[in-house]
Structure formats: C-alpha cells, structure tokens
Design a protein around this motif. Structure first.
Motif, mmCIF file in Angstrom:
data_model
loop_
_atom_site.group_PDB
_atom_site.id
_atom_site.type_symbol
_atom_site.label_atom_id
_atom_site.label_comp_id
_atom_site.label_asym_id
_atom_site.label_seq_id
_atom_site.Cartn_x
_atom_site.Cartn_y
_atom_site.Cartn_z
ATOM 1 N N ASP A 51 0.835 -1.191 0.000
ATOM 2 C CA ASP A 51 0.000 0.000 0.000
ATOM 3 C C ASP A 51 0.871 1.243 0.000
ATOM 4 N N ALA A 52 0.242 2.400 -0.163
ATOM 5 C CA ALA A 52 0.975 3.665 -0.117
ATOM 6 C C ALA A 52 1.640 3.837 1.247
ATOM 7 N N GLY A 53 2.815 4.445 1.243
ATOM 8 C CA GLY A 53 3.507 4.709 2.494
ATOM 9 C C GLY A 53 5.010 4.686 2.315
ATOM 10 N N ILE A 54 5.703 4.884 3.417
ATOM 11 C CA ILE A 54 7.163 4.905 3.408
ATOM 12 C C ILE A 54 7.684 3.531 3.784
ATOM 13 N N TYR A 55 8.533 2.993 2.918
ATOM 14 C CA TYR A 55 9.114 1.658 3.065
ATOM 15 C C TYR A 55 10.620 1.774 3.286
ATOM 16 N N HIS A 56 11.192 0.677 3.710
ATOM 17 C CA HIS A 56 12.618 0.646 4.019
ATOM 18 C C HIS A 56 13.203 -0.671 3.506
ATOM 19 N N LEU A 57 14.287 -0.581 2.750
ATOM 20 C CA LEU A 57 15.039 -1.766 2.341
ATOM 21 C C LEU A 57 16.392 -1.728 3.042
ATOM 22 N N ARG A 58 16.766 -2.835 3.657
ATOM 23 C CA ARG A 58 18.107 -2.979 4.231
ATOM 24 C C ARG A 58 18.822 -4.076 3.449
ATOM 25 N N PHE A 59 19.896 -3.700 2.796
ATOM 26 C CA PHE A 59 20.728 -4.620 2.026
ATOM 27 C C PHE A 59 21.881 -5.067 2.938
ATOM 28 N N HIS A 60 21.908 -6.330 3.290
ATOM 29 C CA HIS A 60 22.935 -6.878 4.189
ATOM 30 C C HIS A 60 24.142 -7.278 3.329
ATOM 31 N N CYS A 61 24.985 -6.300 3.007
ATOM 32 C CA CYS A 61 26.033 -6.485 1.995
ATOM 33 C C CYS A 61 27.417 -6.822 2.559
ATOM 34 N N HIS A 62 27.603 -6.778 3.870
ATOM 35 C CA HIS A 62 28.935 -6.988 4.451
ATOM 36 C C HIS A 62 29.530 -8.351 4.083
ATOM 37 N N GLY A 63 28.749 -9.395 4.226
ATOM 38 C CA GLY A 63 29.245 -10.741 3.918
ATOM 39 C C GLY A 63 29.676 -10.875 2.472
ATOM 40 N N TYR A 64 28.837 -10.375 1.564
ATOM 41 C CA TYR A 64 29.164 -10.446 0.137
ATOM 42 C C TYR A 64 30.442 -9.676 -0.163
ATOM 43 N N LEU A 65 30.516 -8.420 0.272
ATOM 44 C CA LEU A 65 31.673 -7.586 -0.050
ATOM 45 C C LEU A 65 32.948 -8.103 0.598
ATOM 46 N N SER A 66 32.864 -8.553 1.840
ATOM 47 C CA SER A 66 34.052 -9.086 2.526
ATOM 48 C C SER A 66 34.575 -10.341 1.846
ATOM 49 N N THR A 67 33.663 -11.224 1.465
ATOM 50 C CA THR A 67 34.065 -12.467 0.795
ATOM 51 C C THR A 67 34.629 -12.187 -0.588
ATOM 52 N N ARG A 68 33.957 -11.332 -1.329
ATOM 53 C CA ARG A 68 34.338 -11.080 -2.723
ATOM 54 C C ARG A 68 35.554 -10.155 -2.860
ATOM 55 N N HIS A 69 35.660 -9.165 -1.961
ATOM 56 C CA HIS A 69 36.697 -8.142 -2.111
ATOM 57 C C HIS A 69 37.649 -8.022 -0.917
ATOM 58 N N GLY A 70 37.411 -8.819 0.137
ATOM 59 C CA GLY A 70 38.294 -8.804 1.294
ATOM 60 C C GLY A 70 38.059 -7.666 2.256
ATOM 61 N N ASN A 71 37.074 -6.809 1.959
ATOM 62 C CA ASN A 71 36.825 -5.678 2.827
ATOM 63 C C ASN A 71 35.430 -5.124 2.557
ATOM 64 N N SER A 72 34.842 -4.511 3.585
ATOM 65 C CA SER A 72 33.565 -3.821 3.427
ATOM 66 C C SER A 72 33.458 -2.754 4.500
ATOM 67 N N PHE A 73 33.385 -1.512 4.089
ATOM 68 C CA PHE A 73 33.210 -0.409 5.017
ATOM 69 C C PHE A 73 31.782 -0.388 5.571
ATOM 70 N N TYR A 74 30.827 -0.859 4.771
ATOM 71 C CA TYR A 74 29.413 -0.814 5.137
ATOM 72 C C TYR A 74 28.905 -2.195 5.540
ATOM 73 N N PRO A 75 28.419 -2.354 6.782
ATOM 74 C CA PRO A 75 27.827 -3.640 7.163
ATOM 75 C C PRO A 75 26.481 -3.861 6.472
ATOM 76 N N TYR A 76 25.785 -2.762 6.170
ATOM 77 C CA TYR A 76 24.527 -2.818 5.435
ATOM 78 C C TYR A 76 24.278 -1.453 4.814
ATOM 79 N N VAL A 77 23.352 -1.427 3.871
ATOM 80 C CA VAL A 77 22.930 -0.173 3.245
ATOM 81 C C VAL A 77 21.423 -0.071 3.429
ATOM 82 N N ASP A 78 20.970 1.053 3.978
ATOM 83 C CA ASP A 78 19.540 1.304 4.178
ATOM 84 C C ASP A 78 19.041 2.312 3.149
ATOM 85 N N ILE A 79 17.889 1.996 2.564
ATOM 86 C CA ILE A 79 17.255 2.911 1.615
ATOM 87 C C ILE A 79 15.786 3.035 2.004
ATOM 88 N N ALA A 80 15.352 4.250 2.268
ATOM 89 C CA ALA A 80 13.941 4.531 2.544
ATOM 90 C C ALA A 80 13.347 5.194 1.306
#
Length: 107
Positions: A51-80
């Motif tokens: 429905d209409a309203g404000i939503y929030h997506l949290r991308f849990h990217c730390h595991g992916y970035l750490s495994t793939r690139h050896g480092n991740s400054f961001y444990p997750y990214v939030d987008i409202a």
C-alpha cells in the motif's frame, strides 16, 4: 496495485551481486526477507500488500563484499522510499563496492 523489485550490482567486479539478503520493512513495521538471485535481482518479498507509504530496504552487503573483495566499510545499506497509491511497479537498484554505494529509482 504496487509491486517492488530490486537489483544489486557490484561496481568493483562489474557484475550482479548474488546472494545478498534484503529486509523489506513496511509502513506498519512488518518485515519481509528476500535474497538476490544469480542475476543480483530480488522481487519475491513473501507476498506483502504494498500500500501507499514509506518503506525501508536494508541490504545486508557486508558478507558479500568481505568475501568477494576482502573488505567492506558498510555492514549494510539502508534505503527509505515512498510508494504512492496505485503507483504501479517500483524498482530500487543498488550499486555497491567495498567503499561506496549509490541508488536511484529504476524502471
């Protein structure tokens, strides 16, 4: 009726980011889990009504970035973001690297 999809792209590797868990939180506080597929896409949120309203997506990217690139400054990214009544399809892409991210309203 609103629908929602997302796409995560690894800008360092130049490819889709597969296997990233995503949490969708609705305006009433309900949470739904999704996961990017082999093409970095997610469109299955467990059947919530969007429905209409404000939503929030949290991308849990730390595991992916750490495994793939050896480092991740961001444990997750939030987008409202806000959905309108009968806004149709919404697409929220995320471009990530170990030290940066960007998003926009896609199509």
């Amino acid at each position: 009726m609103n629908t929602l999809s997302s796409h995560v792209l690894d800008t360092t590797a130049g490819c889709p980011a597969a296997g990233i868990p995503i949490t969708l939180t609705t305006p009433d506080g309900q949470s739904y889990e999704g996961m990017t597929d082999d093409d970095g896409r997610c469109k299955d949120w467990g059947q919530p009504t969007l429905d209409a309203g404000i939503y929030h997506l949290r991308f849990h990217c730390h595991g992916y970035l750490s495994t793939r690139h050896g480092n991740s400054f961001y444990p997750y990214v939030d987008i409202a973001f806000e959905l309108a009544d009968n806004g149709g399809h919404y697409h929220v892409p995320l471009l990530i690297s170990p030290f940066g991210f960007s998003s926009y309203r896609g199509s």
